[in-house]
Design an enzyme around this catalytic site. Sequence first.
Site, PDB file in Angstrom:
ATOM      1  N   SER A 161       0.819  -1.224   0.000  1.00  0.00           N
ATOM      2  CA  SER A 161       0.000   0.000   0.000  1.00  0.00           C
ATOM      3  C   SER A 161       0.848   1.268   0.000  1.00  0.00           C
ATOM      4  CB  SER A 161      -0.861  -0.010   1.262  1.00  0.00           C
ATOM      5  OG  SER A 161      -1.417   1.263   1.486  1.00  0.00           O
ATOM      6  N   GLU A 163       0.144   3.653   1.698  1.00  0.00           N
ATOM      7  CA  GLU A 163       0.186   4.097   3.101  1.00  0.00           C
ATOM      8  C   GLU A 163       1.567   3.854   3.713  1.00  0.00           C
ATOM      9  OE1 GLU A 163      -2.236   5.458   5.564  1.00  0.00           O
ATOM     10  OE2 GLU A 163      -2.782   6.196   3.602  1.00  0.00           O
ATOM     11  N   TYR A 184      -1.847   0.033  10.703  1.00  0.00           N
ATOM     12  CA  TYR A 184      -2.078  -0.633   9.406  1.00  0.00           C
ATOM     13  C   TYR A 184      -0.852  -0.491   8.506  1.00  0.00           C
ATOM     14  CZ  TYR A 184      -3.616  -1.055   4.531  1.00  0.00           C
ATOM     15  OH  TYR A 184      -3.702  -1.373   3.199  1.00  0.00           O
TER      16      TYR A 184
HETATM   17  P1  NDP Z   1     -11.293  -4.880   1.536  1.00  0.00           P
HETATM   18  O1  NDP Z   1     -11.299  -4.361   2.918  1.00  0.00           O
HETATM   19  O2  NDP Z   1     -12.438  -4.580   0.621  1.00  0.00           O
HETATM   20  O3  NDP Z   1     -11.139  -6.482   1.587  1.00  0.00           O
HETATM   21  C1  NDP Z   1     -10.325  -7.109   2.536  1.00  0.00           C
HETATM   22  C2  NDP Z   1     -10.502  -8.614   2.400  1.00  0.00           C
HETATM   23  O4  NDP Z   1      -9.729  -9.274   3.405  1.00  0.00           O
HETATM   24  C3  NDP Z   1     -11.958  -9.084   2.613  1.00  0.00           C
HETATM   25  O5  NDP Z   1     -12.214 -10.145   1.727  1.00  0.00           O
HETATM   26  C4  NDP Z   1     -11.926  -9.593   4.042  1.00  0.00           C
HETATM   27  O6  NDP Z   1     -12.935 -10.530   4.340  1.00  0.00           O
HETATM   28  C5  NDP Z   1     -10.547 -10.243   4.057  1.00  0.00           C
HETATM   29  N1  NDP Z   1     -10.042 -10.500   5.405  1.00  0.00           N
HETATM   30  C6  NDP Z   1      -9.947  -9.635   6.427  1.00  0.00           C
HETATM   31  N2  NDP Z   1      -9.442 -10.246   7.514  1.00  0.00           N
HETATM   32  C7  NDP Z   1      -9.217 -11.537   7.163  1.00  0.00           C
HETATM   33  C8  NDP Z   1      -8.720 -12.671   7.841  1.00  0.00           C
HETATM   34  N3  NDP Z   1      -8.362 -12.620   9.133  1.00  0.00           N
HETATM   35  N4  NDP Z   1      -8.604 -13.835   7.158  1.00  0.00           N
HETATM   36  C9  NDP Z   1      -8.998 -13.925   5.862  1.00  0.00           C
HETATM   37  N5  NDP Z   1      -9.505 -12.883   5.173  1.00  0.00           N
HETATM   38  C10 NDP Z   1      -9.604 -11.704   5.813  1.00  0.00           C
HETATM   39  O7  NDP Z   1      -9.919  -4.415   0.856  1.00  0.00           O
HETATM   40  P2  NDP Z   1      -9.598  -4.050  -0.670  1.00  0.00           P
HETATM   41  O8  NDP Z   1     -10.205  -5.053  -1.539  1.00  0.00           O
HETATM   42  O9  NDP Z   1      -9.860  -2.622  -0.877  1.00  0.00           O
HETATM   43  O10 NDP Z   1      -8.011  -4.210  -0.669  1.00  0.00           O
HETATM   44  C11 NDP Z   1      -7.382  -5.459  -0.942  1.00  0.00           C
HETATM   45  C12 NDP Z   1      -5.996  -5.475  -0.335  1.00  0.00           C
HETATM   46  O11 NDP Z   1      -5.226  -4.423  -0.899  1.00  0.00           O
HETATM   47  C13 NDP Z   1      -5.943  -5.250   1.168  1.00  0.00           C
HETATM   48  O12 NDP Z   1      -4.866  -6.004   1.664  1.00  0.00           O
HETATM   49  C14 NDP Z   1      -5.648  -3.767   1.310  1.00  0.00           C
HETATM   50  O13 NDP Z   1      -5.006  -3.513   2.529  1.00  0.00           O
HETATM   51  C15 NDP Z   1      -4.744  -3.556   0.120  1.00  0.00           C
HETATM   52  N6  NDP Z   1      -4.746  -2.244  -0.460  1.00  0.00           N
HETATM   53  C16 NDP Z   1      -5.921  -1.659  -0.846  1.00  0.00           C
HETATM   54  C17 NDP Z   1      -5.926  -0.443  -1.475  1.00  0.00           C
HETATM   55  C18 NDP Z   1      -7.187   0.217  -1.899  1.00  0.00           C
HETATM   56  O14 NDP Z   1      -7.146   1.429  -2.182  1.00  0.00           O
HETATM   57  N7  NDP Z   1      -8.312  -0.491  -1.993  1.00  0.00           N
HETATM   58  C19 NDP Z   1      -4.652   0.259  -1.767  1.00  0.00           C
HETATM   59  C20 NDP Z   1      -3.476  -0.460  -1.340  1.00  0.00           C
HETATM   60  C21 NDP Z   1      -3.542  -1.667  -0.725  1.00  0.00           C
HETATM   61  P3  NDP Z   1     -14.449 -10.054   4.764  1.00  0.00           P
HETATM   62  O15 NDP Z   1     -15.170  -9.779   3.466  1.00  0.00           O
HETATM   63  O16 NDP Z   1     -14.963 -11.218   5.489  1.00  0.00           O
HETATM   64  O17 NDP Z   1     -14.302  -8.821   5.598  1.00  0.00           O
HETATM   65  P1  GDR Z   2      -6.994   5.542   3.265  1.00  0.00           P
HETATM   66  O1  GDR Z   2      -8.518   5.628   2.790  1.00  0.00           O
HETATM   67  O2  GDR Z   2      -6.826   5.822   4.701  1.00  0.00           O
HETATM   68  O3  GDR Z   2      -6.210   6.371   2.302  1.00  0.00           O
HETATM   69  O4  GDR Z   2      -6.704   3.984   3.077  1.00  0.00           O
HETATM   70  P2  GDR Z   2      -9.782   6.337   3.449  1.00  0.00           P
HETATM   71  O5  GDR Z   2     -10.770   6.457   2.363  1.00  0.00           O
HETATM   72  O6  GDR Z   2     -10.208   5.659   4.709  1.00  0.00           O
HETATM   73  O7  GDR Z   2      -9.226   7.799   3.862  1.00  0.00           O
HETATM   74  C1  GDR Z   2      -8.711   8.706   2.893  1.00  0.00           C
HETATM   75  C2  GDR Z   2      -8.554  10.076   3.529  1.00  0.00           C
HETATM   76  O8  GDR Z   2      -9.849  10.619   3.802  1.00  0.00           O
HETATM   77  C3  GDR Z   2      -9.829  11.207   5.098  1.00  0.00           C
HETATM   78  N1  GDR Z   2     -11.202  11.245   5.639  1.00  0.00           N
HETATM   79  C4  GDR Z   2     -11.964  10.187   5.949  1.00  0.00           C
HETATM   80  N2  GDR Z   2     -11.743   8.865   5.825  1.00  0.00           N
HETATM   81  C5  GDR Z   2     -12.742   8.012   6.190  1.00  0.00           C
HETATM   82  N3  GDR Z   2     -12.555   6.696   6.054  1.00  0.00           N
HETATM   83  N4  GDR Z   2     -13.916   8.456   6.706  1.00  0.00           N
HETATM   84  C6  GDR Z   2     -14.186   9.794   6.871  1.00  0.00           C
HETATM   85  O9  GDR Z   2     -15.249  10.170   7.331  1.00  0.00           O
HETATM   86  C7  GDR Z   2     -13.161  10.703   6.446  1.00  0.00           C
HETATM   87  N5  GDR Z   2     -13.073  12.060   6.426  1.00  0.00           N
HETATM   88  C8  GDR Z   2     -11.883  12.375   5.926  1.00  0.00           C
HETATM   89  C9  GDR Z   2      -8.890  10.314   5.894  1.00  0.00           C
HETATM   90  O10 GDR Z   2      -8.441  10.985   7.058  1.00  0.00           O
HETATM   91  C10 GDR Z   2      -7.802  10.052   4.862  1.00  0.00           C
HETATM   92  O11 GDR Z   2      -6.875  11.092   4.872  1.00  0.00           O
HETATM   93  C11 GDR Z   2      -7.144   3.291   1.908  1.00  0.00           C
HETATM   94  C12 GDR Z   2      -7.384   1.822   2.302  1.00  0.00           C
HETATM   95  O12 GDR Z   2      -7.977   1.168   1.216  1.00  0.00           O
HETATM   96  C13 GDR Z   2      -6.082   1.141   2.642  1.00  0.00           C
HETATM   97  O13 GDR Z   2      -6.327  -0.260   2.824  1.00  0.00           O
HETATM   98  C14 GDR Z   2      -5.103   1.341   1.488  1.00  0.00           C
HETATM   99  O14 GDR Z   2      -3.883   0.742   1.799  1.00  0.00           O
HETATM  100  C15 GDR Z   2      -4.913   2.827   1.217  1.00  0.00           C
HETATM  101  O15 GDR Z   2      -6.174   3.392   0.892  1.00  0.00           O
HETATM  102  C16 GDR Z   2      -3.972   3.072   0.066  1.00  0.00           C
END
Ligand code: NDP
Ligand code: GDR
Length: 368
Positions: A161, A163, A184
Site C-alpha cells: 500500500s 500508506e 495498518y
Molecule cells: P477490503 O477491505 O475490501 O477487503 C479485505 C478482504 O480481506 C476481505 O475479503 C476480508 O474478508 C478479508 N479479510 C480480512 N481479515 C481476514 C482474515 N483474518 N482472514 C482472511 N480474510 C480476511 O480491501 P480491498 O479489496 O480494498 O483491498 C485489498 C488489499 O489491498 C488489502 O490487503 C488492502 O489492505 C490492500 N490495499 C488496498 C488499497 C485500496 O485502495 N483499496 C490500496 C493499497 C492496498 P471479509 O469480506 O470477510 O471482511
Molecule cells: P486511506 O482511505 O486511509 O487512504 O486507506 P480512506 O478512504 O479511509 O481515507 C482517505 C482520507 O480521507 C480522510 N477522511 C476520511 N476517511 C474516512 N474513512 N472516513 C471519513 O469520514 C473521512 N473524512 C476524511 C482520511 O483521514 C484520509 O486522509 C485506503 C485503504 O484502502 C487502505 O487499505 C489502502 O492501503 C490505502 O487506501 C492506500
Amino acid sequence: STPHSNGCAVAVAEEETPSVPRSLAPPRKVALVTGITGQDGSYLTELLLSKDYEVHGLVRRSSNFNTQRLDHVYHDPHETPSAARPPMRLHYADLSDSSSLRRALDHVLPDEVYNLAAQSHVAVSFEVPDYTADVTATGALRLLEAVRLSAKPMRYYQAGSSEMFGSTPPPQSEATPFHPRSPYAVAKVAAHWYTVNYREAYGLFACNGVLFNHESPRRGENFVTRKITRAVGRIKVGLQTKVFLGNLSAARDWGFAGDYVEAMWLMLQQDKPDDYVVATEECHTVEEFLQAAFGYAGLNWKDHVVIDKKYFRPSEVDCLEGDSSKSRRVLGWKPKVGFQQLVEMMVDKDIELAMKEKVLVDAGYRDT
Ligand code: NDP
Ligand code: GDR
C-alpha cells in the site's frame, strides 16, 4: 472429462482438430485469492475468470453472508453438472490460522497466490492495532511460509500500500523510503519486507504491488470516497440530508480498482519477480472529491457536510501521489479510468442504489 467448466472453447477446438489429443490442450491455470470477498478480490476474480483461470478463494467465517461482491460469478456446485468443475470455488480459511492456509494450498495447488486479505481500514487499525498486525503482517508471513513449504512452486502477490510511504513527500516511487503513520501501514511495511525476504532467502517468485488508493462502486462504505458517493445518492433521493466527515484537506492519488487488479496479474506474468508502484500520478484532496461528486449530482457539498472530530486520525497521511513509471515501462500498465470518470461511475451507481432503497422505504419495508 474436460477441465473447463464452460467447455465451449475446448469443445470447438477438438471438433475442428480431432487429431489433437485432449492432453495437449494448454492446462488451465489455477489461482488462489485471499480477501476474495473484498473490493479487489471481486475484480481480480472477474479478470482471472476472463482469462480462463480456475479461481479458488479463501473466505473467513462471518455471522452474515459476506460474498455479495461475488454473487454474480458464483456457480452453485449443486447446480453445476458433475462432469464440469465450477470455475470459482470458495474455501473457509483465515489469515490468523496457519493450518487453514497450509491445508488450502495443499488442496488447491495453485500456480499463483494473490494475498489480498487484510484488516484494511487505516482508522480502524488505531482501534485494533494488535489484531491488525496479526492479520495484515503476520498473516502474510503465514501465507508465505505455506507457499515456501509447498511441494509445488507458486508465484506470490502481496497487496502492498501507498500508506507505507506515510509522511514521505510525493511523488512516491519504488525508491522512496517508507515512513508509515498507522498500525495498518506499519503492518503493511512488515508484510512488504517479509515478501522481499522470502524472495531473497528462498528464491520465491514473490512480488509486492505498492498500490495507491483505488476505488469503485464496490468500495467498502466506510472509506471516504464511497462514504461520500453513498451520501450523494441518498441525499439526491431524499433519504438523508447530512454526512459527517473528518479531514478534508488530505490528498490522495485515486484510481479505479478494475484497472489496478490488471497490474497485480501482470506482475506475476513477468520473467522475474519484482516490486512495483501502481498509481494514476494525479492527486486530489477529499474536498475536491466532494466538489466533484456533489457537483455531478447537481448538489452543493457545503449544504450537507458536517465535520466530526471523531473521523480525524491520531496521525494523518497528508499527501500521496505515485510515480508509477516503472509499472508503465516494464508491465506496460496504465490506468484507463480518470478521476472525474471514477467519481461519476460511483455517483451513478449510488444514485441507482438509493433509488432502490427509496422504493422499499416508500413501501414501508425499510427505515430510512
Ligand atoms: P477490503 O477491505 O475490501 O477487503 C479485505 C478482504 O480481506 C476481505 O475479503 C476480508 O474478508 C478479508 N479479510 C480480512 N481479515 C481476514 C482474515 N483474518 N482472514 C482472511 N480474510 C480476511 O480491501 P480491498 O479489496 O480494498 O483491498 C485489498 C488489499 O489491498 C488489502 O490487503 C488492502 O489492505 C490492500 N490495499 C488496498 C488499497 C485500496 O485502495 N483499496 C490500496 C493499497 C492496498 P471479509 O469480506 O470477510 O471482511
Ligand atoms: P486511506 O482511505 O486511509 O487512504 O486507506 P480512506 O478512504 O479511509 O481515507 C482517505 C482520507 O480521507 C480522510 N477522511 C476520511 N476517511 C474516512 N474513512 N472516513 C471519513 O469520514 C473521512 N473524512 C476524511 C482520511 O483521514 C484520509 O486522509 C485506503 C485503504 O484502502 C487502505 O487499505 C489502502 O492501503 C490505502 O487506501 C492506500
